[in-house]
Design a protein around this motif. Sequence first.
Motif, short mmCIF file in Angstrom:
data_model
loop_
_atom_site.label_atom_id
_atom_site.label_comp_id
_atom_site.label_asym_id
_atom_site.label_seq_id
_atom_site.Cartn_x
_atom_site.Cartn_y
_atom_site.Cartn_z
N CYS A 149 -1.63 -57.40 47.29
CA CYS A 149 -1.80 -57.08 45.87
C CYS A 149 -3.08 -56.27 45.66
O CYS A 149 -3.78 -56.41 44.65
N SER A 150 -3.37 -55.40 46.62
CA SER A 150 -4.59 -54.60 46.56
C SER A 150 -4.57 -53.59 45.42
O SER A 150 -5.61 -53.04 45.05
N ASN A 151 -3.39 -53.34 44.84
CA ASN A 151 -3.29 -52.37 43.75
C ASN A 151 -4.02 -52.82 42.48
O ASN A 151 -4.25 -52.02 41.57
N THR A 155 -5.00 -54.97 36.24
CA THR A 155 -5.04 -53.68 35.55
C THR A 155 -4.59 -53.91 34.12
O THR A 155 -3.55 -54.55 33.88
N TYR A 194 -9.22 -50.94 35.69
CA TYR A 194 -9.31 -52.09 36.58
C TYR A 194 -10.33 -53.07 36.00
O TYR A 194 -11.48 -52.70 35.73
N ARG A 206 -9.33 -48.49 44.02
CA ARG A 206 -9.22 -47.93 45.37
C ARG A 206 -8.83 -49.00 46.39
O ARG A 206 -9.17 -48.92 47.57
N GLY A 207 -8.12 -50.01 45.93
CA GLY A 207 -7.59 -51.03 46.82
C GLY A 207 -8.63 -51.91 47.47
O GLY A 207 -8.33 -52.59 48.47
#
Length: 315
Positions: free
Chosen positions: A33-35, A81, A194, A39-40
Amino acid sequence: MSSVMAFSFCTLVLWLYSVVFVQAELSQDFSKCSNFFYRGTPPQGFVGAGRQPICQRFRNQYHFASLYHRENRTPLFSAYTLKPANGKRPNATWMYEPQLSFSRADPEMKPLPYPTTDNNVIESQAVQQDYKHSNYTKGHLNPSMHQETKSNRMATFSLTNIVPQRAGSNSGPWSQLELEVLRRFKRACVGPMYVLTGALPHKHTQHWINNRVLIPEYMWSAYCCPFYNRSTSDHTHFPTHAAVGRNDRHSDQEIVPIDVKAKRSKWGYDVRRMSLEALEEVLTQRLGAPIRLFQDQCREQQDIATSAMTTPHEL
């Protein structure tokens, strides 16, 4: 054992291992779930025992991420987000994370029975009865109205996204901050925003509800909006901005001063707006490790390259 039998046995072991690996969504990182991170890249510096990354999954979809502290039974932060809600706040159906109690459990959050009687669940995380008669509300780190769809909003009602929060903060200055961030997103943010929201424990003496769930002294939040309308936005609030809010009206005023003219019900729950760098300094001092919330301070590579080219001339 023949070579054929040995090969079959090894194949079976590898197959069983792969099944366990696929089922076990909890891991040592946020790779699935780095989104939800700029930038991850998750925040840097939140280290220590008992910290469990959770990719918050509901209805076969990841909705946000949380770093959960098993011993404190509260999240250290949630990352998401921001997308304005397309409907109303849903009725609260409180949920829990099955995998905190059993690593091979279903990877999705589930409705939490009240009262909860499963000892494995009770020992592994907060439950609803912890909050009963506690004089604390269930404070969202990822607020439901910062999430677009009904499923998105329902997913925020996991107790792994909740900390004990005073009503004077939750429905007062902290709620106003959440609305303020939402307005800024709508007014000027172009593309994703973010958001990281977390909690800080008391500095010297730990405070608990039900001798189980750690009470934060402060709430904190920061956002990163790398692309924004530069012609209409307030540049002091973009691409980053941050805040710290009081959750204990009796705390000293070193981090957040008190507005002596505030209404009685909101007195002592002030929120101080600040730069991202100022918040990182507060977190670094309180947590005892260098904290970096957003990769490259939420600066796009083009901005970094431009800065590198102009800095020598400015010197």
